[in-house]
Design a protein around this motif. Structure first.
Motif, PDB file in Angstrom:
ATOM      1  N   UNK A   1       1.512   4.291  10.027  1.00  0.00           N
ATOM      2  CA  UNK A   1       2.137   4.207   8.811  1.00  0.00           C
ATOM      3  C   UNK A   1       3.778   3.874   8.837  1.00  0.00           C
TER       4      UNK A   1
ATOM      5  N   UNK B   1       6.287   0.747   9.954  1.00  0.00           N
ATOM      6  CA  UNK B   1       6.307  -0.590   9.679  1.00  0.00           C
ATOM      7  C   UNK B   1       6.878  -1.348  10.885  1.00  0.00           C
TER       8      UNK B   1
ATOM      9  N   UNK C   1       9.530  -5.542  -0.946  1.00  0.00           N
ATOM     10  CA  UNK C   1       9.434  -4.892   0.173  1.00  0.00           C
ATOM     11  C   UNK C   1       8.952  -3.269  -0.261  1.00  0.00           C
TER      12      UNK C   1
ATOM     13  N   UNK D   1       7.014  -2.007  -2.650  1.00  0.00           N
ATOM     14  CA  UNK D   1       5.960  -1.801  -2.846  1.00  0.00           C
ATOM     15  C   UNK D   1       4.804  -2.022  -1.462  1.00  0.00           C
ATOM     16  N   UNK D   2       5.249  -2.870  -0.800  1.00  0.00           N
ATOM     17  CA  UNK D   2       4.704  -3.208   0.553  1.00  0.00           C
ATOM     18  C   UNK D   2       4.572  -1.964   1.474  1.00  0.00           C
ATOM     19  N   UNK D   3       5.922  -1.541   1.569  1.00  0.00           N
ATOM     20  CA  UNK D   3       5.821  -0.266   2.403  1.00  0.00           C
ATOM     21  C   UNK D   3       5.109   1.169   1.763  1.00  0.00           C
ATOM     22  N   UNK D   4       5.218   1.095   0.589  1.00  0.00           N
ATOM     23  CA  UNK D   4       4.418   2.227  -0.126  1.00  0.00           C
ATOM     24  C   UNK D   4       2.939   1.877   0.212  1.00  0.00           C
ATOM     25  N   UNK D   5       2.580   0.667   0.031  1.00  0.00           N
ATOM     26  CA  UNK D   5       1.115   0.208   0.256  1.00  0.00           C
ATOM     27  C   UNK D   5       0.567   0.341   1.662  1.00  0.00           C
ATOM     28  N   UNK D   6       1.585   0.325   2.604  1.00  0.00           N
ATOM     29  CA  UNK D   6       1.078   0.229   3.976  1.00  0.00           C
ATOM     30  C   UNK D   6       1.148   1.857   4.293  1.00  0.00           C
ATOM     31  N   UNK D   7       1.947   2.873   3.687  1.00  0.00           N
ATOM     32  CA  UNK D   7       2.034   4.062   4.172  1.00  0.00           C
ATOM     33  C   UNK D   7       0.669   4.860   3.377  1.00  0.00           C
ATOM     34  N   UNK D   8       0.729   4.730   2.155  1.00  0.00           N
ATOM     35  CA  UNK D   8      -0.306   5.316   1.356  1.00  0.00           C
ATOM     36  C   UNK D   8      -1.593   4.910   1.907  1.00  0.00           C
ATOM     37  N   UNK D   9      -2.095   3.537   2.020  1.00  0.00           N
ATOM     38  CA  UNK D   9      -3.264   3.368   2.833  1.00  0.00           C
ATOM     39  C   UNK D   9      -3.655   4.086   3.948  1.00  0.00           C
TER      40      UNK D   9
ATOM     41  N   UNK E   1      -4.631   4.341  -3.452  1.00  0.00           N
ATOM     42  CA  UNK E   1      -3.324   4.196  -2.647  1.00  0.00           C
ATOM     43  C   UNK E   1      -2.712   2.761  -3.135  1.00  0.00           C
TER      44      UNK E   1
ATOM     45  N   UNK F   1       0.515   2.041  -5.498  1.00  0.00           N
ATOM     46  CA  UNK F   1       1.682   1.365  -4.787  1.00  0.00           C
ATOM     47  C   UNK F   1       2.088   0.175  -5.554  1.00  0.00           C
TER      48      UNK F   1
END
Lengths: 61, 61, 61, 61, 61, 61
Positions: free
Chosen positions: B55, B57, D14, D16-24, E27, E31
Motif C-alpha cells: 500500500x 507507493x 496522482x 486518484x492513483x494513490x487511492x486506487x493503489x491503497x484501496x486495492x 476499491x 477511487x
C-alpha cells in the motif's frame, strides 16, 4: 468481457493502432458472439530497449 | 513461446534492462529446451506513483 | 518487485517448471541487484487448444 | 503474493492513483488474510489512442 | 474499464474469491469514480508448483 | 511480436476458441503488416467463480 492485451514495441502509427484496436475487437465479436461494447482492447507498449526476442533487443535490431 | 512479461518500476539503467532481457531469455532456453528465437521478453514499466507494495507507493519510499 | 509472468502451453514436467522458476528468479536478481525474496514468478499455462502461433493452434502442431 | 495489475487509460490524477493503489491493497488484505507487505499493485496505463471499448478509441470518445 | 488481473496461487475458498472480486471492484469504483459495471476483475490462478517467491515454489513452502 | 492475451471466462467451445485465435492473429497481421509466424495469441481462462463484472460473479449471473 473478454479483455484483450496486445504487448508490442512502440513505433506504430496512430492509424495502425486504430486499425489494430478495431479489427481485434471485431475478431472477438465474430468468434464469440458477444456485443462490441463488451470487448476492451489495450495496447501495452514497450520502448525498444525494453523488449527482446531471442535475447536481442529491438533497439539493436 | 513462451512470452515473458516483467512488471517493475521505471528507473533502471539501459544496461540493467539489457542484462535482464538477456538473462531471462537464457533462463527460459535452459529450462525448457526451446530455441532463443522462440522466446520474447517484455518489460512493463510503471511510473513510481503508479505502483505500490504494502500500500506504499514507490514514489514515497 | 519485480513480478514476472511466463505465458506458455501446458505439458512441461514439474522439473522443467521448477528450473524455470528458479533460473528466472536468479536472472532478475543478478540483473537488477534485488534480493530474491522481492521477486515473484508465475507461470500462466494455457491448454494446447487455447494458444496459437501464426494462427496455428498448439493442439494441431 | 498476490500481484495485481490494473489496466486503464492515462489521465487520472496522482491522488486518484494513490487511492486506487491503497484501496486495492486493502481489498486483497481483507479478503485473503495476507499481510499488506505481500501485496503489490501496478497500474498499467495506456495512451488514449491505444485503448478501445466496443472498437471505439478512448481518444475519440 | 479498468480491467484488473489478480495473479495468485490456487487454494482460496469460493467465499474468499467472491469477497476479493467484490472488494476490488469497490476499491476501483471509489477511487476513480467509475460505475461498477465498467469494472472487470479476473483472478489468474496458478498451481502451487507453477509459482515461486524468492525462487522457492509455493508447493515446497 | 506482438503477443496477445485474451482474458475470459471458461465455457467457450473448441470451435469458438479456434476461430478466436485465428481471427485475432489475422487482425494483427492486417493491421501491423507483420508475418503470421510473429504473432502469438494465448487465451487466459478463468473459472466462472473467479471473474466478475460490476462486482457480480459470472457464476451468479
Amino acid at each position: 468481457m473478454p479483455e484483450v492485451l496486445v504487448h508490442m514495441v512502440e513505433g506504430r502509427t496512430p492509424e495502425q493502432k486504430k486499425m489494430l484496436l478495431q479489427k481485434t475487437t471485431q475478431a472477438v465479436v465474430e468468434s464469440l458472439g458477444v456485443r462490441p461494447e463488451q470487448v476492451t482492447v489495450q495496447i501495452v507498449e514497450a520502448k525498444a530497449d525494453s523488449k527482446a526476442k531471442g535475447g536481442i533487443l529491438f533497439s539493436e535490431r
